[in-house]
Write a protein that holds these residues in place. Structure first.
Motif, PDB file in Angstrom:
ATOM      1  N   ASP A   1     -12.562  38.838   9.864  1.00 21.51           N
ATOM      2  CA  ASP A   1     -13.483  37.709  10.007  1.00 21.51           C
ATOM      3  C   ASP A   1     -14.595  37.962  11.014  1.00 21.51           C
ATOM      4  N   ALA A   2     -14.648  39.181  11.574  1.00 22.88           N
ATOM      5  CA  ALA A   2     -15.823  39.532  12.368  1.00 22.88           C
ATOM      6  C   ALA A   2     -17.084  39.461  11.517  1.00 22.88           C
ATOM      7  N   LEU A   3     -16.910  39.757  10.227  1.00 26.15           N
ATOM      8  CA  LEU A   3     -17.986  39.569   9.246  1.00 26.15           C
ATOM      9  C   LEU A   3     -17.334  39.003   7.991  1.00 26.15           C
ATOM     10  N   PRO A   4     -17.225  37.699   7.881  1.00 24.17           N
ATOM     11  CA  PRO A   4     -16.441  37.112   6.796  1.00 24.17           C
ATOM     12  C   PRO A   4     -17.091  37.172   5.430  1.00 24.17           C
ATOM     13  N   SER A   5     -18.422  37.326   5.366  1.00 22.97           N
ATOM     14  CA  SER A   5     -19.089  37.193   4.071  1.00 22.97           C
ATOM     15  C   SER A   5     -20.471  37.826   4.109  1.00 22.97           C
TER      16      SER A   5
ATOM     17  N   ARG B   1     -24.492  36.075  12.072  1.00 23.80           N
ATOM     18  CA  ARG B   1     -23.499  35.419  12.927  1.00 23.80           C
ATOM     19  C   ARG B   1     -22.217  35.165  12.147  1.00 23.80           C
ATOM     20  N   ALA B   2     -21.095  35.223  12.861  1.00 21.33           N
ATOM     21  CA  ALA B   2     -19.798  34.914  12.271  1.00 21.33           C
ATOM     22  C   ALA B   2     -19.666  33.408  12.082  1.00 21.33           C
ATOM     23  N   THR B   3     -18.731  33.006  11.225  1.00 25.86           N
ATOM     24  CA  THR B   3     -18.515  31.580  10.998  1.00 25.86           C
ATOM     25  C   THR B   3     -18.087  30.895  12.277  1.00 25.86           C
TER      26      THR B   3
ATOM     27  N   GLU C   1     -20.886  34.019  21.053  1.00 30.38           N
ATOM     28  CA  GLU C   1     -21.858  34.281  19.998  1.00 30.38           C
ATOM     29  C   GLU C   1     -22.542  35.642  20.166  1.00 30.38           C
ATOM     30  N   GLU C   2     -22.881  36.012  21.386  1.00 28.58           N
ATOM     31  CA  GLU C   2     -23.578  37.288  21.587  1.00 28.58           C
ATOM     32  C   GLU C   2     -22.670  38.464  21.241  1.00 28.58           C
ATOM     33  N   VAL C   3     -21.407  38.377  21.639  1.00 29.75           N
ATOM     34  CA  VAL C   3     -20.458  39.454  21.326  1.00 29.75           C
ATOM     35  C   VAL C   3     -20.267  39.554  19.819  1.00 29.75           C
ATOM     36  N   ALA C   4     -20.141  38.394  19.168  1.00 30.02           N
ATOM     37  CA  ALA C   4     -19.955  38.385  17.710  1.00 30.02           C
ATOM     38  C   ALA C   4     -21.168  38.963  17.002  1.00 30.02           C
ATOM     39  N   ALA C   5     -22.359  38.608  17.458  1.00 21.35           N
ATOM     40  CA  ALA C   5     -23.580  39.132  16.836  1.00 21.35           C
ATOM     41  C   ALA C   5     -23.685  40.645  17.010  1.00 21.35           C
ATOM     42  N   ALA C   6     -23.246  41.150  18.167  1.00 19.09           N
ATOM     43  CA  ALA C   6     -23.273  42.599  18.391  1.00 19.09           C
ATOM     44  C   ALA C   6     -22.322  43.321  17.432  1.00 19.09           C
ATOM     45  N   SER C   7     -21.173  42.707  17.146  1.00 19.10           N
ATOM     46  CA  SER C   7     -20.240  43.323  16.201  1.00 19.10           C
ATOM     47  C   SER C   7     -20.818  43.340  14.796  1.00 19.10           C
ATOM     48  N   ILE C   8     -21.488  42.268  14.415  1.00 12.21           N
ATOM     49  CA  ILE C   8     -22.121  42.240  13.094  1.00 12.21           C
ATOM     50  C   ILE C   8     -23.217  43.296  13.016  1.00 12.21           C
ATOM     51  N   GLU C   9     -23.965  43.467  14.081  1.00 12.57           N
ATOM     52  CA  GLU C   9     -25.018  44.488  14.079  1.00 12.57           C
ATOM     53  C   GLU C   9     -24.414  45.891  13.982  1.00 12.57           C
ATOM     54  N   LEU C  10     -23.266  46.092  14.619  1.00 13.52           N
ATOM     55  CA  LEU C  10     -22.596  47.384  14.496  1.00 13.52           C
ATOM     56  C   LEU C  10     -22.253  47.667  13.037  1.00 13.52           C
TER      57      LEU C  10
END
Length: 244
Positions: free
Chosen positions: A161-165, A173-175, A181-190
């Motif tokens: 769920d780091a990137l659910p869809s 951004r994650a759900t 939020e910043e940590v989650a956005a960095a994971s999505i960018e990775l």
């Protein structure tokens, strides 16, 4: 002679389903086949147990054919079937082993699921087999992890769920982002920078093209709603009367 490249196969598709009664919680469950290990990524909740067993059987496998179970995080919809794999190594990030009172998706009884299991640390960079590496993806939870898999067609990232869809990738951004939020956005960018194909938590696997969702790898499969349970509901019963 080098080992053949690992192969990622969807066992159960993820769905982003909810109702006025709450979340349905159907996550993606994926099998990573390598010459040295069969790795299951997430295992779903107890309501999908029979579906998981059928999916393994379609691949000619039983639960004991799985060597390693990697859990993306400890939310109920991803971990409840872990007891089926008591013979396997179960990998979970250390930050996911706290089950505080009041958490609706990781209640205190979650810890009982892991009793008797061989639970090992899933930490960023841990190699499970040639071409298969644990990837830290914090944000949705503090200890969310994925898998980076080097396949013959490119780099696959299994995200939980780091990137659910695909929609979450478009939005960046994650759900939900319990760890920030910043940590989650960095994971999505990775994931955006690394992946050629994404195997998400609650959507169908899809390709990335220039950092954006491309095409789905499998067709959409709509869920069938079963008929009313004859023990509890008469389908011929008239509708509830309007309030007076």
């Amino acid at each position: 002679m080098t080992d053949p490249a690992p192969v990622v196969e969807p066992l159960l598709l993820g769905y982003g389903l909810a109702s006025e009664q709450g979340s349905i919680g159907f996550c993606g469950v994926y099998l990573v086949q390598t010459p040295r290990r069969r790795i299951l990524f997430d295992c779903g909740h107890a309501g999908r147990r029979r579906a998981l067993l059928r999916a393994l059987a379609r691949h000619g496998l039983g639960t004991r054919d799985v060597d390693t179970l990697v859990l993306s995080h400890a939310h109920y919809d991803h971990v409840q079937n872990a007891d089926l794999f008591a013979h396997a190594d179960v990998l979970l990030h250390p930050a996911e082993r706290d089950f505080p009172a009041g958490d609706p998706v990781k209640p205190p009884w979650t810890g009982a699921i892991f009793a008797g299991l061989r639970v090992l640390d899933a930490t960023d960079g841990l190699e499970l087999a040639p071409g298969v590496t644990v990837t830290g993806l914090p944000g949705h939870t503090a200890g969310s992890v994925g898998l980076t898999v080097a396949t013959t067609t490119g780099t696959a990232v299994l995200t939980g769920d780091a990137l659910p869809s695909a929609r979450a990738l478009r939005a960046g951004r994650a759900t939900t982002a319990a760890a920030g939020e910043e940590v989650a956005a960095a994971s999505i960018e990775l994931v955006r920078q690394r992946a050629d194909v994404v195997y998400p938590g609650h959507d169908r696997p899809f390709t990335l093209e220039a950092g954006h969702p491309g095409r789905y790898l499998v067709p959409r499969v709509d869920l069938s709603v079963l008929a009313p349970d004859p023990r509890t509901e008469d389908p011929t019963t008239p509708a509830d009367p309007a309030p007076s």
